[in-house]
Design a protein around this motif. Sequence first.
Motif, PDB file in Angstrom:
ATOM      1  N   GLN A   4       0.836  -1.207   0.000  1.00 24.96           N
ATOM      2  CA  GLN A   4       0.000   0.000   0.000  1.00 24.96           C
ATOM      3  C   GLN A   4       0.865   1.249   0.000  1.00 24.96           C
ATOM      4  OE1 GLN A   4      -2.430  -0.697   3.429  1.00 24.96           O
ATOM      5  NE2 GLN A   4      -4.059  -1.679   2.246  1.00 24.96           N
ATOM      6  N   GLU A   5       1.944   1.220   0.773  1.00 26.08           N
ATOM      7  CA  GLU A   5       2.850   2.361   0.830  1.00 26.08           C
ATOM      8  C   GLU A   5       3.459   2.611  -0.545  1.00 26.08           C
ATOM      9  OE1 GLU A   5       7.251   3.252   2.606  1.00 26.08           O
ATOM     10  OE2 GLU A   5       5.866   2.128   3.885  1.00 26.08           O
ATOM     11  N   LEU A   6       3.891   1.539  -1.205  1.00 27.83           N
ATOM     12  CA  LEU A   6       4.479   1.668  -2.529  1.00 27.83           C
ATOM     13  C   LEU A   6       3.456   2.164  -3.542  1.00 27.83           C
ATOM     14  CD1 LEU A   6       7.038   1.364  -4.089  1.00 27.83           C
ATOM     15  CD2 LEU A   6       6.520  -1.045  -4.417  1.00 27.83           C
ATOM     16  N   ALA A   7       2.238   1.661  -3.466  1.00 25.26           N
ATOM     17  CA  ALA A   7       1.172   2.105  -4.362  1.00 25.26           C
ATOM     18  C   ALA A   7       0.916   3.596  -4.180  1.00 25.26           C
ATOM     19  CB  ALA A   7      -0.096   1.303  -4.119  1.00 25.26           C
ATOM     20  N   GLU A   8       0.952   4.073  -2.944  1.00 28.55           N
ATOM     21  CA  GLU A   8       0.744   5.493  -2.674  1.00 28.55           C
ATOM     22  C   GLU A   8       1.881   6.331  -3.234  1.00 28.55           C
ATOM     23  OE1 GLU A   8      -0.062   6.227   1.459  1.00 28.55           O
ATOM     24  OE2 GLU A   8      -1.627   4.704   1.502  1.00 28.55           O
ATOM     25  N   VAL A   9       3.112   5.848  -3.096  1.00 28.51           N
ATOM     26  CA  VAL A   9       4.271   6.567  -3.632  1.00 28.51           C
ATOM     27  C   VAL A   9       4.152   6.679  -5.139  1.00 28.51           C
ATOM     28  CG1 VAL A   9       6.770   6.425  -4.015  1.00 28.51           C
ATOM     29  CG2 VAL A   9       5.851   5.988  -1.750  1.00 28.51           C
ATOM     30  N   LEU A  10       3.831   5.569  -5.795  1.00 32.13           N
ATOM     31  CA  LEU A  10       3.724   5.583  -7.256  1.00 32.13           C
ATOM     32  C   LEU A  10       2.559   6.437  -7.734  1.00 32.13           C
ATOM     33  CD1 LEU A  10       4.581   1.900  -8.171  1.00 32.13           C
ATOM     34  CD2 LEU A  10       5.978   3.940  -8.545  1.00 32.13           C
ATOM     35  N   ARG A  11       1.476   6.463  -6.980  1.00 26.58           N
ATOM     36  CA  ARG A  11       0.313   7.272  -7.355  1.00 26.58           C
ATOM     37  C   ARG A  11       0.686   8.749  -7.420  1.00 26.58           C
ATOM     38  NH1 ARG A  11      -3.277   6.547  -3.104  1.00 26.58           N
ATOM     39  NH2 ARG A  11      -3.050   4.372  -3.589  1.00 26.58           N
ATOM     40  N   ASP A  12       1.597   9.170  -6.559  1.00 24.20           N
ATOM     41  CA  ASP A  12       2.001  10.571  -6.511  1.00 24.20           C
ATOM     42  C   ASP A  12       3.100  10.913  -7.521  1.00 24.20           C
ATOM     43  OD1 ASP A  12       0.185  10.991  -4.479  1.00 24.20           O
ATOM     44  OD2 ASP A  12       1.662  10.663  -2.885  1.00 24.20           O
ATOM     45  N   LYS A  65      18.258  -6.035 -18.613  1.00 28.51           N
ATOM     46  CA  LYS A  65      17.776  -7.417 -18.662  1.00 28.51           C
ATOM     47  C   LYS A  65      16.364  -7.507 -19.231  1.00 28.51           C
ATOM     48  CE  LYS A  65      18.338  -9.677 -14.781  1.00 28.51           C
ATOM     49  NZ  LYS A  65      18.529 -10.008 -13.357  1.00 28.51           N
ATOM     50  N   GLY A  66      15.718  -6.364 -19.420  1.00 29.41           N
ATOM     51  CA  GLY A  66      14.367  -6.340 -19.964  1.00 29.41           C
ATOM     52  C   GLY A  66      13.285  -6.580 -18.925  1.00 29.41           C
ATOM     53  N   GLU A  67      13.654  -6.551 -17.646  1.00 24.98           N
ATOM     54  CA  GLU A  67      12.671  -6.756 -16.583  1.00 24.98           C
ATOM     55  C   GLU A  67      11.902  -5.482 -16.245  1.00 24.98           C
ATOM     56  OE1 GLU A  67      14.108  -8.886 -13.171  1.00 24.98           O
ATOM     57  OE2 GLU A  67      15.460 -10.073 -14.416  1.00 24.98           O
ATOM     58  N   LEU A  68      12.497  -4.351 -16.561  1.00 25.76           N
ATOM     59  CA  LEU A  68      11.869  -3.049 -16.344  1.00 25.76           C
ATOM     60  C   LEU A  68      11.995  -2.272 -17.648  1.00 25.76           C
ATOM     61  CD1 LEU A  68      10.589  -0.963 -14.392  1.00 25.76           C
ATOM     62  CD2 LEU A  68      12.899  -0.314 -13.741  1.00 25.76           C
ATOM     63  N   SER A  69      10.894  -1.799 -18.140  1.00 27.09           N
ATOM     64  CA  SER A  69      10.887  -1.097 -19.422  1.00 27.09           C
ATOM     65  C   SER A  69      11.304   0.357 -19.228  1.00 27.09           C
ATOM     66  CB  SER A  69       9.481  -1.169 -20.023  1.00 27.09           C
ATOM     67  OG  SER A  69       9.442  -0.497 -21.241  1.00 27.09           O
ATOM     68  N   LYS A  81      19.248  12.936 -21.546  1.00 26.37           N
ATOM     69  CA  LYS A  81      20.517  12.463 -20.993  1.00 26.37           C
ATOM     70  C   LYS A  81      20.401  11.174 -20.183  1.00 26.37           C
ATOM     71  CE  LYS A  81      22.697  16.981 -20.698  1.00 26.37           C
ATOM     72  NZ  LYS A  81      23.374  17.936 -19.824  1.00 26.37           N
ATOM     73  N   GLY A  82      19.201  10.682 -19.969  1.00 30.26           N
ATOM     74  CA  GLY A  82      19.097   9.498 -19.127  1.00 30.26           C
ATOM     75  C   GLY A  82      17.862   8.675 -19.411  1.00 30.26           C
ATOM     76  N   TYR A  83      17.769   7.573 -18.678  1.00 32.00           N
ATOM     77  CA  TYR A  83      16.617   6.689 -18.821  1.00 32.00           C
ATOM     78  C   TYR A  83      15.378   7.293 -18.183  1.00 32.00           C
ATOM     79  CZ  TYR A  83      19.178   2.690 -20.621  1.00 32.00           C
ATOM     80  OH  TYR A  83      19.910   1.844 -21.403  1.00 32.00           O
ATOM     81  N   LYS A  84      14.259   7.034 -18.807  1.00 35.81           N
ATOM     82  CA  LYS A  84      12.958   7.404 -18.260  1.00 35.81           C
ATOM     83  C   LYS A  84      12.085   6.161 -18.308  1.00 35.81           C
ATOM     84  CE  LYS A  84      13.865  11.948 -18.338  1.00 35.81           C
ATOM     85  NZ  LYS A  84      15.274  11.958 -18.627  1.00 35.81           N
ATOM     86  N   MET A  85      11.260   5.985 -17.287  1.00 38.66           N
ATOM     87  CA  MET A  85      10.340   4.869 -17.214  1.00 38.66           C
ATOM     88  C   MET A  85       8.946   5.406 -16.962  1.00 38.66           C
ATOM     89  SD  MET A  85      13.439   3.251 -15.449  1.00 38.66           S
ATOM     90  CE  MET A  85      13.824   4.910 -15.316  1.00 38.66           C
ATOM     91  N   THR A  86       7.963   4.740 -17.511  1.00 39.00           N
ATOM     92  CA  THR A  86       6.596   5.159 -17.229  1.00 39.00           C
ATOM     93  C   THR A  86       6.171   4.574 -15.887  1.00 39.00           C
ATOM     94  OG1 THR A  86       5.607   3.254 -18.331  1.00 39.00           O
ATOM     95  CG2 THR A  86       5.984   5.217 -19.684  1.00 39.00           C
ATOM     96  N   ARG A  87       5.250   5.256 -15.254  1.00 32.68           N
ATOM     97  CA  ARG A  87       4.707   4.754 -13.990  1.00 32.68           C
ATOM     98  C   ARG A  87       4.076   3.376 -14.213  1.00 32.68           C
ATOM     99  NH1 ARG A  87       1.214   9.064 -11.909  1.00 32.68           N
ATOM    100  NH2 ARG A  87      -0.150   8.372 -13.557  1.00 32.68           N
ATOM    101  N   GLU A  88       3.466   3.192 -15.375  1.00 26.50           N
ATOM    102  CA  GLU A  88       2.842   1.913 -15.714  1.00 26.50           C
ATOM    103  C   GLU A  88       3.880   0.790 -15.800  1.00 26.50           C
ATOM    104  OE1 GLU A  88       0.188  -0.072 -19.271  1.00 26.50           O
ATOM    105  OE2 GLU A  88       0.443   2.094 -19.220  1.00 26.50           O
ATOM    106  N   ASP A 120       3.957  -2.546 -13.618  1.00 24.80           N
ATOM    107  CA  ASP A 120       4.017  -3.871 -14.243  1.00 24.80           C
ATOM    108  C   ASP A 120       5.137  -4.703 -13.631  1.00 24.80           C
ATOM    109  OD1 ASP A 120       1.913  -3.173 -15.895  1.00 24.80           O
ATOM    110  OD2 ASP A 120       3.194  -2.815 -17.662  1.00 24.80           O
ATOM    111  N   TYR A 121       6.301  -4.085 -13.439  1.00 24.35           N
ATOM    112  CA  TYR A 121       7.429  -4.781 -12.821  1.00 24.35           C
ATOM    113  C   TYR A 121       7.047  -5.264 -11.412  1.00 24.35           C
ATOM    114  CZ  TYR A 121      11.749  -5.491 -10.300  1.00 24.35           C
ATOM    115  OH  TYR A 121      12.725  -6.032  -9.506  1.00 24.35           O
ATOM    116  N   LEU A 122       6.430  -4.385 -10.639  1.00 21.73           N
ATOM    117  CA  LEU A 122       6.034  -4.747  -9.274  1.00 21.73           C
ATOM    118  C   LEU A 122       5.016  -5.890  -9.265  1.00 21.73           C
ATOM    119  CD1 LEU A 122       5.768  -1.259  -7.614  1.00 21.73           C
ATOM    120  CD2 LEU A 122       7.413  -3.057  -7.097  1.00 21.73           C
TER     121      LEU A 122
END
Length: 79
Positions: free
Chosen positions: A5-13, A40-44, A50-57, A61-63
């Motif tokens: 739940q804590e992680l879900a709240e962090v990601l929601r923000d 490794k392709g585990e996280l898109s 200048k750097g990597y960006k990941m979508t919240r989605e 998905d990884y989680l």
Amino acid sequence: MAAEQELAEVLRDCPTLMETKMVCVALKMNRKTVYKLIHKGELSGSIIGKGYKMTRESVNDYLNRMKKKGKVENESGNQ
């Protein structure tokens, strides 16, 4: 469940597009670990600017995949 739940709240923000540093904080991982997951392709993730960006989605998905594998701890600290 409390950790999930804590992680879900962090990601929601978090913004829709997250920089590596933000993903590290949200997942409580160091930068090298996040880069390894990307390579490794585990996280898109994609290089934007200048750097990597990941979508919240993609982080969610990884989680979810880790939850199914039993690699996300529950509130008692057990897997």
